[in-house]
Scaffold this motif. Structure first.
Motif, PDB file in Angstrom:
ATOM      1  N   VAL A 246       0.834  -1.202   0.000  1.00 13.99           N
ATOM      2  CA  VAL A 246       0.000   0.000   0.000  1.00 13.99           C
ATOM      3  C   VAL A 246       0.869   1.252   0.000  1.00 13.99           C
ATOM      4  O   VAL A 246       0.575   2.235  -0.689  1.00 13.99           O
ATOM      5  CB  VAL A 246      -0.937  -0.009   1.223  1.00 13.99           C
ATOM      6  N   LEU A 247       1.966   1.209   0.759  1.00 19.25           N
ATOM      7  CA  LEU A 247       2.848   2.369   0.831  1.00 19.25           C
ATOM      8  C   LEU A 247       3.440   2.693  -0.532  1.00 19.25           C
ATOM      9  O   LEU A 247       3.529   3.868  -0.921  1.00 19.25           O
ATOM     10  CB  LEU A 247       3.971   2.105   1.838  1.00 19.25           C
ATOM     11  N   GLY A 248       3.843   1.664  -1.284  1.00 21.14           N
ATOM     12  CA  GLY A 248       4.395   1.899  -2.614  1.00 21.14           C
ATOM     13  C   GLY A 248       3.403   2.577  -3.540  1.00 21.14           C
ATOM     14  O   GLY A 248       3.763   3.454  -4.339  1.00 21.14           O
ATOM     15  N   LEU A 249       2.127   2.185  -3.410  1.00 23.74           N
ATOM     16  CA  LEU A 249       1.104   2.802  -4.253  1.00 23.74           C
ATOM     17  C   LEU A 249       0.783   4.223  -3.805  1.00 23.74           C
ATOM     18  O   LEU A 249       0.490   5.098  -4.625  1.00 23.74           O
ATOM     19  CB  LEU A 249      -0.174   1.953  -4.226  1.00 23.74           C
ATOM     20  N   ARG A 250       0.849   4.472  -2.499  1.00 23.67           N
ATOM     21  CA  ARG A 250       0.482   5.788  -1.983  1.00 23.67           C
ATOM     22  C   ARG A 250       1.576   6.823  -2.187  1.00 23.67           C
ATOM     23  O   ARG A 250       1.323   8.024  -2.019  1.00 23.67           O
ATOM     24  CB  ARG A 250       0.131   5.705  -0.500  1.00 23.67           C
ATOM     25  N   VAL A 251       2.792   6.390  -2.520  1.00 27.08           N
ATOM     26  CA  VAL A 251       3.844   7.362  -2.816  1.00 27.08           C
ATOM     27  C   VAL A 251       3.448   8.204  -4.021  1.00 27.08           C
ATOM     28  O   VAL A 251       3.720   9.404  -4.084  1.00 27.08           O
ATOM     29  CB  VAL A 251       5.191   6.650  -3.053  1.00 27.08           C
ATOM     30  N   GLY A 252       2.785   7.564  -4.987  1.00 23.20           N
ATOM     31  CA  GLY A 252       2.270   8.324  -6.127  1.00 23.20           C
ATOM     32  C   GLY A 252       1.273   9.382  -5.695  1.00 23.20           C
ATOM     33  O   GLY A 252       1.249  10.490  -6.234  1.00 23.20           O
ATOM     34  N   TYR A 253       0.451   9.040  -4.695  1.00 26.40           N
ATOM     35  CA  TYR A 253      -0.487  10.034  -4.152  1.00 26.40           C
ATOM     36  C   TYR A 253       0.271  11.188  -3.507  1.00 26.40           C
ATOM     37  O   TYR A 253      -0.113  12.358  -3.658  1.00 26.40           O
ATOM     38  CB  TYR A 253      -1.400   9.361  -3.125  1.00 26.40           C
ATOM     39  N   LEU A 254       1.343  10.871  -2.778  1.00 22.83           N
ATOM     40  CA  LEU A 254       2.125  11.924  -2.132  1.00 22.83           C
ATOM     41  C   LEU A 254       2.754  12.848  -3.163  1.00 22.83           C
ATOM     42  O   LEU A 254       2.749  14.076  -3.008  1.00 22.83           O
ATOM     43  CB  LEU A 254       3.199  11.305  -1.247  1.00 22.83           C
ATOM     44  N   LEU A 255       3.311  12.261  -4.234  1.00 29.41           N
ATOM     45  CA  LEU A 255       3.931  13.085  -5.272  1.00 29.41           C
ATOM     46  C   LEU A 255       2.893  13.954  -5.979  1.00 29.41           C
ATOM     47  O   LEU A 255       3.130  15.122  -6.263  1.00 29.41           O
ATOM     48  CB  LEU A 255       4.653  12.192  -6.282  1.00 29.41           C
ATOM     49  N   GLY A 256       1.728  13.357  -6.268  1.00 33.30           N
ATOM     50  CA  GLY A 256       0.680  14.128  -6.930  1.00 33.30           C
ATOM     51  C   GLY A 256       0.058  15.161  -6.011  1.00 33.30           C
ATOM     52  O   GLY A 256      -0.247  16.284  -6.434  1.00 33.30           O
ATOM     53  N   GLY A 257      -0.133  14.786  -4.736  1.00 28.54           N
ATOM     54  CA  GLY A 257      -0.718  15.725  -3.788  1.00 28.54           C
ATOM     55  C   GLY A 257       0.172  16.910  -3.486  1.00 28.54           C
ATOM     56  O   GLY A 257      -0.306  17.972  -3.064  1.00 28.54           O
TER      57      GLY A 257
END
Length: 319
Positions: A246-257
Motif C-alpha cells: 500500500v505504501l508503494g502505491l500511496r507514494v504516487g499520491y504523495l507526489l501528486g498531492g
C-alpha cells in the motif's frame, strides 16, 4: 547469480518497456492538450500567421507524430527535456531546481505517515476490540475521508493564524536554518501525509491482528518471551508485506498531492512549477514535470520490491 540478484535484474529489465510506455503516454497526451507552444512563445505580441508557422516549422512541430516521438525520446536519452517557451531556459534546469523541495516535502510526509501508521496500527491491534482500538479506528476512518487540501486550510487557520505555531507559508532552505526549514515544512508535510497515515493504519492493524492469531505467536509468548519482543522482532516484520504494498502505491499520491499542497503553502517546488506552466501554456515544462514525477513513482516501487526481500526471507525462497 543469487536469487536476489536475479530478481533485481528482472525488475530492472522490466523498467525499460515500462518507462518507454510512460514516455509514449505522456507524449500522446501532451500532443492533444490545449497548449500551443507557438502562441505561448509570442504571448501578448499579436504574431502573424506566418510567424506562427515559422516557429512551428523551426521547432519540428509540423513533423509527423512518429518522427516527433523518436526525436523526443532521443532528446530525453541525452538529458534534454526541451526549452521553456516563456523563460527560454532548459526545462531540465527548472526541474532540477524545483525537484529537491518536492522530494523534501514528499519524504518528510512519508516519514510522518510511516511513524504514525506503525504506532497507531500496532496499538490498535494489540488492544483489539478495546477502547484504544475503537478510538484509533474512528480517527483513521476520519483521516481517510479528509482531503489533503482541506487539512492544509485547517492547519493554516488554526496552527498558523490563530495559534501562531507555524508560518502560513514560504520556504527556508535547510542549509540556511534547519529549524526554519522544519517550521515551514511541518504543516505541509502533515497535511499531505495524514490521509496516507490513516489508510496505512488500517492496513497495519489488519496485518498485525492476523499475525497475532498465528500459532508461533502463542508458542513464543507461552515459552516466556515478553510480548513486546515477540511483536517487535517477529510479528511486525512478518506483517509489513501488505503495508509495504500500500505504501508503494500511496507514494504516487504523495507526489501528486504535493502539487496542491505546494500551491496552498507557496512552496517553490514541482507543483508550483507545473501550475505556473499550465496557467501560462508552457507544454515543455508540464511535460518535464509529469515525466519526472512518473519516473520517481517507478523508482520508488522498485525500492519497495527490494524491501520485500529484506523484510520477509520467505519471498526469496518462494521466488
Amino acid at each position: 547469480m543469487t536469487i536476489v540478484a536475479r530478481l533485481l535484474l528482472r525488475r530492472l529489465l522490466l523498467l525499460v518497456p515500462l518507462t518507454l510506455g510512460i514516455v509514449l503516454f505522456v507524449f500522446i497526451v501532451m500532443r492533444f492538450a490545449d497548449m500551443d507552444p507557438a502562441s505561448a512563445y509570442y504571448q501578448g505580441a499579436n504574431p502573424t500567421p506566418e510567424q506562427l508557422h515559422q516557429f512551428r516549422e523551426e521547432n519540428g512541430l509540423l513533423d509527423p507524430l512518429p518522427v516527433r516521438y523518436v526525436n523526443f525520446v532521443g532528446d530525453l536519452l541525452t538529458g534534454d527535456m526541451g526549452i521553456s517557451v516563456l523563460t527560454r531556459d532548459p526545462v531540465i534546469d527548472q526541474v532540477t531546481t524545483a525537484l529537491p523541495l518536492t522530494l523534501q516535502l514528499t519524504f518528510l510526509g512519508l516519514g510522518f505517515a510511516v511513524v504514525l501508521s506503525l504506532v497507531l496500527g500496532v496499538t490498535a491491534a494489540v488492544h483489539r476490540d478495546r477502547l484504544p482500538d475503537q478510538l484509533i479506528r474512528v480517527v483513521s476512518l476520519t483521516g481517510v475521508a479528509a482531503p489533503s487540501f482541506w487539512l492544509a486550510l485547517l492547519m493554516i487557520q488554526y496552527g498558523a493564524v490563530e495559534l501562531g505555531w507555524f508560518p502560513t507559508g514560504g520556504y527556508i532552505n535547510p542549509n540556511d536554518s534547519f529549524t526554519g526549514w522544519l517550521e515551514t515544512m511541518t504543516m505541509p508535510a502533515l497535511a499531505l501525509s495524514l490521509p496516507v497515515a490513516a489508510q496505512l493504519t488500517r492496513v497495519v492493524r489488519t496485518a498485525v491482528v492476523e499475525e497475532l492469531d498465528r500459532d508461533y505467536v502463542r508458542t513464543a509468548i507461552g515459552s516466556g518471551l515478553p510480548p513486546v519482543v515477540v511483536v517487535g522482532r517477529n510479528v511486525l516484520r512478518n506483517a509489513l508485506i501488505n503495508p509495504l504494498t500500500v505504501l508503494g502505491l500511496r507514494v504516487g499520491y504523495l507526489l501528486g498531492g504535493a502539487v496542491v499542497i505546494e500551491t496552498i503553502f507557496g512552496l517553490p517546488g514541482m507543483g508550483k512549477l507545473m501550475i505556473d506552466a499550465v496557467r501560462n501554456g508552457d507544454p515543455a515544462v508540464v511535460q518535464g514535470v509529469v515525466l519526472t514525477t512518473a519516473a520517481g513513482f517507478v523508482v520508488v516501487n522498485l525500492v519497495i520490491d527490494i524491501l520485500y526481500l529484506l523484510v520477509n526471507p520467505r519471498l526469496r525462497s518462494a521466488a
